[in-house]
Design an enzyme around this catalytic site. Structure first.
Site, PDB file in Angstrom:
ATOM      1  N   LYS A  37      -0.035   3.769  -2.728  1.00  0.00           N
ATOM      2  CA  LYS A  37      -0.949   4.739  -2.697  1.00  0.00           C
ATOM      3  C   LYS A  37      -0.219   6.055  -2.525  1.00  0.00           C
ATOM      4  O   LYS A  37      -1.233   7.204  -2.727  1.00  0.00           O
ATOM      5  CB  LYS A  37      -2.107   4.345  -1.459  1.00  0.00           C
ATOM      6  N   SER A  74       0.755  -1.257  -0.033  1.00  0.00           N
ATOM      7  CA  SER A  74       0.024  -0.046  -0.018  1.00  0.00           C
ATOM      8  C   SER A  74       0.826   1.483  -0.146  1.00  0.00           C
ATOM      9  O   SER A  74       0.255   2.527  -0.012  1.00  0.00           O
ATOM     10  CB  SER A  74      -1.030  -0.178   1.256  1.00  0.00           C
ATOM     11  N   SER A 108      -6.090   3.261   4.250  1.00  0.00           N
ATOM     12  CA  SER A 108      -5.551   2.483   3.192  1.00  0.00           C
ATOM     13  C   SER A 108      -6.590   1.837   2.255  1.00  0.00           C
ATOM     14  O   SER A 108      -6.289   0.669   1.824  1.00  0.00           O
ATOM     15  CB  SER A 108      -4.394   1.911   3.573  1.00  0.00           C
TER      16      SER A 108
END
Length: 480
Positions: free
Chosen positions: A96, A93, A153
């Site tokens: 992101k 993640s 997230s």
């Protein structure tokens, strides 16, 4: 007369019988040394054997491990410590961060507005967890989707933004990779907007540090949102996965990540003693082990930076292109929703969008006393106060966070003497307990926005690090 072939066949039969007899008499350990031989199970005891499920994950041979880290001084770019910083790793993640970077860019260019309602597609609804819980067939504001990436997230939010900016996720991933090259992330390849497992999605610790620095350099007006620890959405609270924000003094971002292939990842930045460090840890065995390692590396980094006499960090000035600031992300603000974007099937790539200005607030909202988000920073709310701190809506100038109270007092005196003409100013050193350590923050309070911004500019001319901070409902008490 017996033919030669029959004699040979008979001999082979005798030899086979002798071999079977010898094998039967050998002890079990001897059989264990030979290669395994599959034998049919006796009738009545046979068990059905299910074929192994095909795995969607295929290892990338270029990714030779999970562990890597790097600690950098943000002001100079000096590498303070590292281990395998250029080895290919899966970002999870941390991906992101690039999705957020492109979202910030679209906000400043006018291709998106905070109040834009982005359509929730089937792809977004079907995204694997973690998710923010989007309404089927509905829309989500750019502000909520962005903050869901920062805190929860959320993979569904990443999909919504990818489809809005790229038309589809594959096109958006190509845009992400192109931007990575522009930022000097030479070894990073993106295949999706969320960081969900993909063998071709790779990066390095050094590339992630470059991305963190680019977010600070290009979007200083948005960077404070990375310190938000929770975000309200549809009656729920989305908690930030980055626990370092509440346990490591000076931490103000950025992002965590985890998949089975990547291990536990973290990109972090922190300010102490007028210095800013950027840290990247990849491949942790657990979130706790990763956080402890990051804290140790950052502590060592701050100690090394002090001995090297590196230059103090100076805040990057807000660029002229900025349309909003982090204050516009305050959830107490009412964002008037613009016309929803085109349906996903008709969405155009990033270059196809045109600017959309925020619409005026409805009169009923203004009468109800709700503040409306727009390009301008909202005025302070009257009559409200943060617990153990300055009033909500007021502004403070922080001139440093120090281990030594005398150092904090000296910094405060120097800043106060520079701004001696600001009669309403209040100088204070407060103590913060974090991770069994005491830190001393030097702050000038009781300021308006104009005073805080102007004061910081004057202090920076004297080479005094400062940060103008608005006290809002979501960053109190002890707003950084």
């Amino acid at each position: 007369m017996t033919s030669p072939l029959r004699r040979i066949a008979a001999g082979l039969s005798l030899l086979a019988a002798a071999f079977l007899l010898v094998a039967a008499l050998l002890p079990g350990d001897a059989n264990a040394q030979s290669p395994p031989v599959k034998r049919a199970a006796p009738t009545g005891k046979a068990k059905a054997v299910r074929p192994a499920a095909a795995s969607s994950w295929v290892a990338n041979p270029a990714v030779d491990g999970r562990d890597a880290y790097i600690i950098l001084d943000a002001a100079s770019g000096r590498e303070l410590s590292s281990d395998q910083p250029d080895g290919l790793r899966h970002p999870a993640s941390l991906t992101k961060l690039m999705t957020i970077y492109l979202t910030f860019s679209a906000l400043d260019s006018g291709r998106l507005s905070l109040g834009d309602g982005l359509p929730v597609s089937i792809n977004a609804l079907n995204a694997p967890p973690t998710k923010m819980g989007l309404p089927p067939g509905g829309t989500v504001s750019v502000r909520d989707a962005t903050m869901a990436l920062v805190t929860r997230s959320a993979n569904d939010a990443a999909m919504v933004l990818a489809e809005a900016l790229g038309g589809d996720e594959a096109s958006f991933a190509a845009m992400m990779t192109s931007k990575a090259r522009q930022l000097g992330m030479t070894q990073t390849v993106f295949r999706n907007a969320s960081g969900l497992p993909n063998r071709e999605q790779v990066t390095t610790a050094r590339d992630m540090a470059r991305l963190a620095f680019a977010l600070m350099r290009d979007f200083p007006h948005y960077y404070p949102v990375f310190s938000v620890q929770s975000w309200p959405y549809r009656g729920r609270i989305l908690e930030n996965h980055n626990r370092m924000l509440g346990s490591y003094e000076g931490a103000d971002g950025l992002k965590t990540g985890y998949t089975n292939a990547s291990g536990f990842n973290l990109v972090m930045s922190a300010m102490r003693d007028n210095r800013r460090l950027i840290g990247v840890v990849m491949g942790g065995d657990s979130a706790g082990q990763r956080d402890r390692m990051m804290a140790m590396l950052m502590d060592q980094g701050f100690a090394s930076a002090a001995t090297m006499r590196l230059s103090a960090w100076t805040n990057v000035r807000k660029p002229p292109s900025a349309r909003y600031s982090s204050a516009n992300f305050d959830p107490s603000l009412v964002i008037p929703e613009s016309t929803p974007r085109l349906a996903v099937a008709n969405a155009q790539p990033l270059a196809g969008f045109t600017a959309t200005a925020p619409t005026p607030a409805p009169q009923s909202q203004a009468q109800a006393g709700q503040r409306v988000a727009g390009p301008a920073v909202p005025p302070p709310a009257e009559g409200s106060a943060a617990p153990n701190g300055p009033p909500i809506g007021s502004w403070v100038i922080q001139v440093g966070s120090f281990n030594d109270p005398q150092a904090a007092q000296l910094a405060l005196e120097r800043a106060s003497s520079t701004l001696v003409d600001m009669r309403s100013i209040t100088a204070a050193v407060d103590e913060v307990q974090m991770a069994n350590k005491t830190f001393h923050r030097a702050r000038l309070t009781n300021l308006s926005q104009a005073q805080a911004v102007d004061g910081c500019k004057r202090l920076e001319k004297k080479k005094i690090y400062c940060s103008a901070i608005q006290v809002t409902a979501w960053n109190t008490p002890n707003a950084r």
